[in-house]
Design an enzyme around this catalytic site. Structure first.
Site, PDB file in Angstrom:
ATOM      1  N   TYR A  94       0.870  -1.182   0.000  1.00  0.00           N
ATOM      2  CA  TYR A  94       0.000   0.000   0.000  1.00  0.00           C
ATOM      3  C   TYR A  94       0.908   1.233   0.000  1.00  0.00           C
ATOM      4  O   TYR A  94       2.081   1.152  -0.379  1.00  0.00           O
ATOM      5  CB  TYR A  94      -0.922  -0.116   1.232  1.00  0.00           C
ATOM      6  CG  TYR A  94      -2.067   0.843   1.282  1.00  0.00           C
ATOM      7  CD1 TYR A  94      -3.011   0.886   0.262  1.00  0.00           C
ATOM      8  CD2 TYR A  94      -2.213   1.717   2.359  1.00  0.00           C
ATOM      9  CE1 TYR A  94      -4.082   1.775   0.330  1.00  0.00           C
ATOM     10  CE2 TYR A  94      -3.279   2.603   2.422  1.00  0.00           C
ATOM     11  CZ  TYR A  94      -4.211   2.633   1.401  1.00  0.00           C
ATOM     12  OH  TYR A  94      -5.253   3.513   1.461  1.00  0.00           O
ATOM     13  N   ARG A 147      -6.144  10.289 -11.023  1.00  0.00           N
ATOM     14  CA  ARG A 147      -5.542  10.968  -9.860  1.00  0.00           C
ATOM     15  C   ARG A 147      -5.034   9.882  -8.915  1.00  0.00           C
ATOM     16  O   ARG A 147      -5.692   9.531  -7.956  1.00  0.00           O
ATOM     17  CB  ARG A 147      -6.600  11.871  -9.195  1.00  0.00           C
ATOM     18  CG  ARG A 147      -6.093  12.896  -8.249  1.00  0.00           C
ATOM     19  CD  ARG A 147      -5.594  12.303  -6.934  1.00  0.00           C
ATOM     20  NE  ARG A 147      -6.578  12.096  -5.896  1.00  0.00           N
ATOM     21  CZ  ARG A 147      -6.550  11.059  -5.042  1.00  0.00           C
ATOM     22  NH1 ARG A 147      -5.632  10.093  -5.119  1.00  0.00           N
ATOM     23  NH2 ARG A 147      -7.463  10.942  -4.108  1.00  0.00           N
ATOM     24  N   LYS A 165      -5.744  -1.740  -2.635  1.00  0.00           N
ATOM     25  CA  LYS A 165      -6.889  -1.494  -1.736  1.00  0.00           C
ATOM     26  C   LYS A 165      -7.595  -2.816  -1.411  1.00  0.00           C
ATOM     27  O   LYS A 165      -8.012  -3.049  -0.283  1.00  0.00           O
ATOM     28  CB  LYS A 165      -7.890  -0.537  -2.399  1.00  0.00           C
ATOM     29  CG  LYS A 165      -7.360   0.878  -2.574  1.00  0.00           C
ATOM     30  CD  LYS A 165      -7.719   1.772  -1.409  1.00  0.00           C
ATOM     31  CE  LYS A 165      -7.048   3.126  -1.529  1.00  0.00           C
ATOM     32  NZ  LYS A 165      -7.242   3.991  -0.361  1.00  0.00           N
ATOM     33  N   GLU A 237     -12.301   4.932  -6.710  1.00  0.00           N
ATOM     34  CA  GLU A 237     -11.001   5.242  -6.108  1.00  0.00           C
ATOM     35  C   GLU A 237     -10.134   6.047  -7.065  1.00  0.00           C
ATOM     36  O   GLU A 237      -9.991   5.698  -8.236  1.00  0.00           O
ATOM     37  CB  GLU A 237     -10.290   3.922  -5.762  1.00  0.00           C
ATOM     38  CG  GLU A 237      -9.047   4.076  -4.938  1.00  0.00           C
ATOM     39  CD  GLU A 237      -9.333   4.530  -3.498  1.00  0.00           C
ATOM     40  OE1 GLU A 237     -10.193   3.927  -2.836  1.00  0.00           O
ATOM     41  OE2 GLU A 237      -8.681   5.500  -3.059  1.00  0.00           O
ATOM     42  N   ASP A 238      -9.573   7.106  -6.552  1.00  0.00           N
ATOM     43  CA  ASP A 238      -8.574   7.905  -7.273  1.00  0.00           C
ATOM     44  C   ASP A 238      -9.064   8.410  -8.633  1.00  0.00           C
ATOM     45  O   ASP A 238      -8.349   8.348  -9.639  1.00  0.00           O
ATOM     46  CB  ASP A 238      -7.237   7.136  -7.364  1.00  0.00           C
ATOM     47  CG  ASP A 238      -6.541   7.097  -5.995  1.00  0.00           C
ATOM     48  OD1 ASP A 238      -7.167   7.490  -4.978  1.00  0.00           O
ATOM     49  OD2 ASP A 238      -5.376   6.687  -5.944  1.00  0.00           O
ATOM     50  N   ASP A 260     -14.074   6.461  -1.904  1.00  0.00           N
ATOM     51  CA  ASP A 260     -13.168   6.308  -0.773  1.00  0.00           C
ATOM     52  C   ASP A 260     -12.384   7.589  -0.480  1.00  0.00           C
ATOM     53  O   ASP A 260     -12.168   7.941   0.677  1.00  0.00           O
ATOM     54  CB  ASP A 260     -12.207   5.162  -1.113  1.00  0.00           C
ATOM     55  CG  ASP A 260     -11.246   4.856   0.003  1.00  0.00           C
ATOM     56  OD1 ASP A 260     -11.679   4.873   1.168  1.00  0.00           O
ATOM     57  OD2 ASP A 260     -10.074   4.572  -0.288  1.00  0.00           O
ATOM     58  N   ASP A 261     -11.971   8.286  -1.524  1.00  0.00           N
ATOM     59  CA  ASP A 261     -11.172   9.506  -1.313  1.00  0.00           C
ATOM     60  C   ASP A 261     -12.002  10.599  -0.648  1.00  0.00           C
ATOM     61  O   ASP A 261     -11.478  11.419   0.105  1.00  0.00           O
ATOM     62  CB  ASP A 261     -10.602   9.991  -2.647  1.00  0.00           C
ATOM     63  CG  ASP A 261      -9.721   8.929  -3.260  1.00  0.00           C
ATOM     64  OD1 ASP A 261      -8.690   8.606  -2.669  1.00  0.00           O
ATOM     65  OD2 ASP A 261     -10.106   8.374  -4.316  1.00  0.00           O
ATOM     66  N   ASN A 406      -0.565  11.755  -0.074  1.00  0.00           N
ATOM     67  CA  ASN A 406       0.215  10.531  -0.329  1.00  0.00           C
ATOM     68  C   ASN A 406       0.838  10.595  -1.720  1.00  0.00           C
ATOM     69  O   ASN A 406       0.333  11.306  -2.574  1.00  0.00           O
ATOM     70  CB  ASN A 406      -0.726   9.309  -0.281  1.00  0.00           C
ATOM     71  CG  ASN A 406      -1.311   9.097   1.092  1.00  0.00           C
ATOM     72  OD1 ASN A 406      -0.640   9.217   2.091  1.00  0.00           O
ATOM     73  ND2 ASN A 406      -2.608   8.801   1.128  1.00  0.00           N
TER      74      ASN A 406
HETATM   75  N1  LIG Z   1      -4.685  10.098   3.920  1.00  0.00           N
HETATM   76  C1  LIG Z   1      -5.626   9.600   3.169  1.00  0.00           C
HETATM   77  O1  LIG Z   1      -6.307   8.632   3.530  1.00  0.00           O
HETATM   78  C2  LIG Z   1      -5.907  10.197   1.840  1.00  0.00           C
HETATM   79  C3  LIG Z   1      -5.036  11.066   1.260  1.00  0.00           C
HETATM   80  N2  LIG Z   1      -5.327  11.602   0.046  1.00  0.00           N
HETATM   81  C4  LIG Z   1      -4.296  12.436  -0.573  1.00  0.00           C
HETATM   82  O2  LIG Z   1      -4.718  13.780  -0.590  1.00  0.00           O
HETATM   83  C5  LIG Z   1      -4.200  14.404  -1.756  1.00  0.00           C
HETATM   84  C6  LIG Z   1      -5.334  15.107  -2.468  1.00  0.00           C
HETATM   85  O3  LIG Z   1      -6.286  14.159  -2.873  1.00  0.00           O
HETATM   86  P1  LIG Z   1      -7.646  14.645  -3.558  1.00  0.00           P
HETATM   87  O4  LIG Z   1      -8.303  15.674  -2.735  1.00  0.00           O
HETATM   88  O5  LIG Z   1      -8.409  13.446  -3.913  1.00  0.00           O
HETATM   89  O6  LIG Z   1      -7.065  15.313  -4.892  1.00  0.00           O
HETATM   90  P2  LIG Z   1      -7.755  16.387  -5.813  1.00  0.00           P
HETATM   91  O7  LIG Z   1      -7.001  16.400  -7.079  1.00  0.00           O
HETATM   92  O8  LIG Z   1      -9.212  16.170  -5.843  1.00  0.00           O
HETATM   93  O9  LIG Z   1      -7.494  17.774  -5.020  1.00  0.00           O
HETATM   94  C7  LIG Z   1      -6.229  18.323  -4.844  1.00  0.00           C
HETATM   95  C8  LIG Z   1      -6.419  19.724  -4.312  1.00  0.00           C
HETATM   96  O10 LIG Z   1      -5.140  20.282  -4.032  1.00  0.00           O
HETATM   97  C9  LIG Z   1      -5.151  21.598  -4.558  1.00  0.00           C
HETATM   98  N3  LIG Z   1      -3.822  22.103  -4.863  1.00  0.00           N
HETATM   99  C10 LIG Z   1      -2.982  21.749  -5.849  1.00  0.00           C
HETATM  100  N4  LIG Z   1      -1.889  22.524  -5.830  1.00  0.00           N
HETATM  101  C11 LIG Z   1      -2.064  23.405  -4.820  1.00  0.00           C
HETATM  102  C12 LIG Z   1      -1.309  24.483  -4.310  1.00  0.00           C
HETATM  103  N5  LIG Z   1      -0.127  24.826  -4.850  1.00  0.00           N
HETATM  104  N6  LIG Z   1      -1.797  25.188  -3.272  1.00  0.00           N
HETATM  105  C13 LIG Z   1      -2.991  24.863  -2.721  1.00  0.00           C
HETATM  106  N7  LIG Z   1      -3.752  23.852  -3.158  1.00  0.00           N
HETATM  107  C14 LIG Z   1      -3.295  23.129  -4.204  1.00  0.00           C
HETATM  108  C15 LIG Z   1      -5.980  21.508  -5.817  1.00  0.00           C
HETATM  109  O11 LIG Z   1      -6.361  22.814  -6.216  1.00  0.00           O
HETATM  110  P3  LIG Z   1      -7.337  23.092  -7.453  1.00  0.00           P
HETATM  111  O12 LIG Z   1      -8.694  22.662  -6.964  1.00  0.00           O
HETATM  112  O13 LIG Z   1      -7.228  24.540  -7.679  1.00  0.00           O
HETATM  113  O14 LIG Z   1      -6.842  22.248  -8.571  1.00  0.00           O
HETATM  114  C16 LIG Z   1      -7.115  20.646  -5.305  1.00  0.00           C
HETATM  115  O15 LIG Z   1      -8.082  21.428  -4.658  1.00  0.00           O
HETATM  116  C17 LIG Z   1      -3.522  13.310  -2.570  1.00  0.00           C
HETATM  117  O16 LIG Z   1      -2.129  13.357  -2.344  1.00  0.00           O
HETATM  118  C18 LIG Z   1      -4.057  12.037  -2.001  1.00  0.00           C
HETATM  119  O17 LIG Z   1      -3.119  10.995  -2.067  1.00  0.00           O
HETATM  120  C19 LIG Z   1      -6.499  11.365  -0.602  1.00  0.00           C
HETATM  121  C20 LIG Z   1      -7.395  10.496  -0.086  1.00  0.00           C
HETATM  122  C21 LIG Z   1      -7.126   9.789   1.152  1.00  0.00           C
HETATM  123  C1  LIG Z   2      -5.222   6.856   0.569  1.00  0.00           C
HETATM  124  C2  LIG Z   2      -5.869   7.244  -0.656  1.00  0.00           C
HETATM  125  O1  LIG Z   2      -6.945   6.781  -0.969  1.00  0.00           O
HETATM  126  C3  LIG Z   2      -5.223   8.190  -1.518  1.00  0.00           C
HETATM  127  O2  LIG Z   2      -4.181   8.721  -1.167  1.00  0.00           O
HETATM  128  O3  LIG Z   2      -5.770   8.436  -2.594  1.00  0.00           O
HETATM  129 MG   LIG Z   3      -7.382   7.075  -2.979  1.00  0.00          MG
END
Ligand SMILES: NC(=O)C1=CN([C@@H]2O[C@H](COP(=O)(O)OP(=O)(O)OC[C@H]3O[C@@H](n4cnc5c(N)ncnc54)[C@H](OP(=O)(O)O)[C@@H]3O)[C@@H](O)[C@H]2O)C=CC1
Ligand SMILES: CC(=O)C(=O)O
Ligand SMILES: [Mg+2]
Length: 548
Positions: A94, A147, A165, A237-238, A260-261, A406
């Site tokens: 993972y 993503r 997963k 997912e993603d 899940d995200d 991540n």
């Molecule tokens: N710990 C956990 O269990 C999980 C962790 N994650 C992690 O969280 C991260 C985001 O996932 P997710 O929300 O799905 O991704 P998305 O692509 O949906 O969202 C990413 C966000 O980050 C913003 N962003 C990008 N660059 C910048 C910057 N320079 N300054 C401020 N904001 C910025 C984007 O802005 P804009 O909207 O303007 O493009 C967007 O709003 C990933 O790394 C993922 O691995 C996700 C799910 C679970």
């Molecule tokens: C953990 C997870 O689902 C992610 O980083 O997208």
């Molecule tokens: Mg994910």
């Protein structure tokens, strides 16, 4: 029992292969005499052999390849090894290693696993699903690869994520491997460097978008329902921000699915917040906190939505009042009413009358909004700078700082940096694992791994057990509460706001039980639910037991 297969057909079927653990009688019956070394050994001995081999490898990617090969040879040995060594194995199968594996998927793939459904199969997705060898599929994890973690669009190399997963579904959530199916949808890839790789095996085309994309997803969902029944859970997912929430809203009450995200992440992050509220020096009343999200995508908005649900339920706040506790920054800066480039999801948190803010950066926002909880879901590594962490410490006695992006290379800050800069004042959690940190005074902090891996296996197990028609947000709120209740005094003593990862299977069982109860309460369960956590545990997949 191996059914009609005999000889090498048994040894080459990972679901049947017990290797040297076949007994004398089984060897005779299955025509294995001579095909195996003479002495029967235990499953434990096989696990020991493979664990020794695994530990000889230095690179995480080599370990990943080794474990996938083991899985392709013998499911029992793989899952027993995984379950008994979850803290060691999880970072390999993972995050973070699965990210590197996806980036190299075309270079490391050796064995088929799951289904690849490409745009070429538009109109005949059901026929592809018919090729899957088993009928009783209860959980599908599907990605379109756009993503992948914080690594962007990896096209059909994203398959590592559904595979990873689902291994957690089996190893942590007790779902039988034969009931799970990883699916990679290939609708093109917009990352040119991936497509230019000579070993890329996805379609060499730009991503399909708009109505054609939606029609493909619709065909997929209906084909799943036809092939595996309407009770089959689909975990999205993603998917990229443009599609994730949109698809969730379209399908949440239409079929048995969740994202899940958005939802799983919300469950673990809220649980981490609940855990933090228990620590000394932290304001206990969540309604008195201000949250700043760095990143306003699937994860960020999902977490905020669940926090709002909790504030409304626990404090009787109105939705508007609760939403105002949550502020967001995206790549264009602070989100506020009237700002350009607001999607419907961001609009929910576009508040009127934002504070005066010096510039668009995070530090200015922290200074202006004075949050007590900072949540990083931005994919921007090291964006929680020394100044940001110091300012958080000036604002609150015990700031909560979560670097959830991540894999590790994308984390907003490391555990070490957060504890060191804050002098141990900050309460830290991350999405990928970080080692414990010893502070100058000799005390130890154990960073929580606030990863949805604590949530989705238990939720999915529950849905499969009780045959829920839909997956609701209340189920994730219940999961968050359940997980938080499992945080022990020992966890709190090292300021770890999630239960120890070594207890992830136990956490999944508790979550599963409580989600089953919630499904029943909401009138969504179609089967009798287990009567206790122990009953859930007894139904868990056990690699040492007989096949189902
Ligand atoms: N710990 C956990 O269990 C999980 C962790 N994650 C992690 O969280 C991260 C985001 O996932 P997710 O929300 O799905 O991704 P998305 O692509 O949906 O969202 C990413 C966000 O980050 C913003 N962003 C990008 N660059 C910048 C910057 N320079 N300054 C401020 N904001 C910025 C984007 O802005 P804009 O909207 O303007 O493009 C967007 O709003 C990933 O790394 C993922 O691995 C996700 C799910 C679970
Ligand atoms: C953990 C997870 O689902 C992610 O980083 O997208
Ligand atoms: Mg994910």
């Amino acid at each position: 029992m191996a059914g009609k297969k005999v000889g090498y057909d048994v040894l080459r079927d990972p679901t049947l292969n017990k290797g040297v653990s076949f007994s004398e009688d089984e060897r005779k019956e299955l025509k294995l005499v001579g095909l195996l070394p003479p002495r029967t050994q235990t499953l434990e001995q096989q696990v020991e052999r493979q664990l020794t081999l695994l530990r000889r490898l230095n690179s995480p990617l080599d370990k990943f390849v080794f474990l996938q090969a083991l899985l392709a040879r013998t499911q029992r040995v793989f899952f027993k090894l995984m379950i008994e060594n979850i803290v060691e194995v999880m970072p390999v199968v993972y995050t973070p290693t699965v990210g590197e594996a996806c980036q190299n998927w075309g270079h490391i793939l050796q064995f088929p696993r799951g289904l690849y459904i490409s745009y070429k199969q538009k109109g005949s997705i059901l026929e592809v699903l018919e090729n899957w060898p088993t009928d009783d599929v209860r959980v599908i994890v599907v990605t379109d690869g756009e993503r992948i973690l914080g690594l962007g669009d990896l096209g059909c190399w994203g398959m590592g994520i559904p595979v990873g997963k689902l291994l957690l579904y089996n190893g942590c959530g007790g779902v039988y491997p034969e009931h799970t199916l990883p699916v990679q949808l290939d609708l093109g890839c917009d990352t040119k460097s991936i497509r230019a790789d000579p070993l890329y095996f996805g379609l060499d085309m730009d991503r399909v978008r708009g109505a054609e994309y939606d029609a493909f997803i619709e065909e997929f969902v209906r084909a799943v329902q036809k092939r595996f029944g309407t009770a089959c859970l689909i975990q999205f997912e993603d998917f990229a921000q443009a599609n994730a929430a949109r698809l969730l809203h379209k399908y949440q009450m239409d079929c048995c699915c969740f994202n899940d995200d958005i939802q799983g992440t919300a469950g673990v992050a809220l649980s981490g917040v609940f855990g933090a509220l228990r620590l000394p020096g932290v304001e206990k009343d969540l309604s008195k906190h201000t949250l700043l999200f760095y990143g306003a995508g699937s994860a960020g908005i999902g977490i905020a939505d669940l926090i709002v649900d909790d504030l409304m339920e626990a404090f009787g706040m109105s939705r508007e009042e609760a939403k105002r506790k949550c502020w967001f920054l995206d790549s264009k800066g602070l989100i506020y009413e009237g700002r350009a480039s607001l999607t419907p999801e961001k609009l929910k948190y576009a508040h009127p009358n934002p504070p005066q803010i010096e510039s668009k950066d995070l530090l200015s926002a922290v200074k202006a909004l004075r949050p007590s909880i900072l949540i990083g879901v931005s994919t921007i590594p090291n964006s929680f700078t020394t100044e940001v962490i110091q300012t958080m410490c000036e604002i609150s006695e015990r700031p909560v700082i979560m670097a959830l992006s991540n894999p590790t290379s994308k984390a907003e800050c490391t555990a070490e940096a957060c504890y060191r800069v804050s002098n141990g004042k900050a309460i830290f959690a991350s999405g990928s694992p970080f080692d414990p940190v010893t502070m100058p005074d000799g005390s130890v902090r154990v960073p929580a791994q606030a990863n949805n891996a604590y949530i989705f296996p238990g939720v999915g197990n529950a849905i499969a057990l009780c045959g829920a028609k839909h997956v609701t947000n209340q189920m994730f709120l219940e999961s968050a509460k359940t997980l938080a209740e499992l945080i022990t005094d020992e966890d709190m003593a090292v300021e770890c706001v999630c239960p120890s990862l070594s207890r992830v299977q136990e956490c999944s069982a508790h979550i599963s039980y409580r989600v089953c109860k919630m499904a029943e309460k909401q009138g969504l369960a179609t089967r009798p639910i287990p009567k206790s956590v122990e009953e859930v545990q007894a139904l868990f997949y056990n690699p040492a037991g007989s096949q189902k």
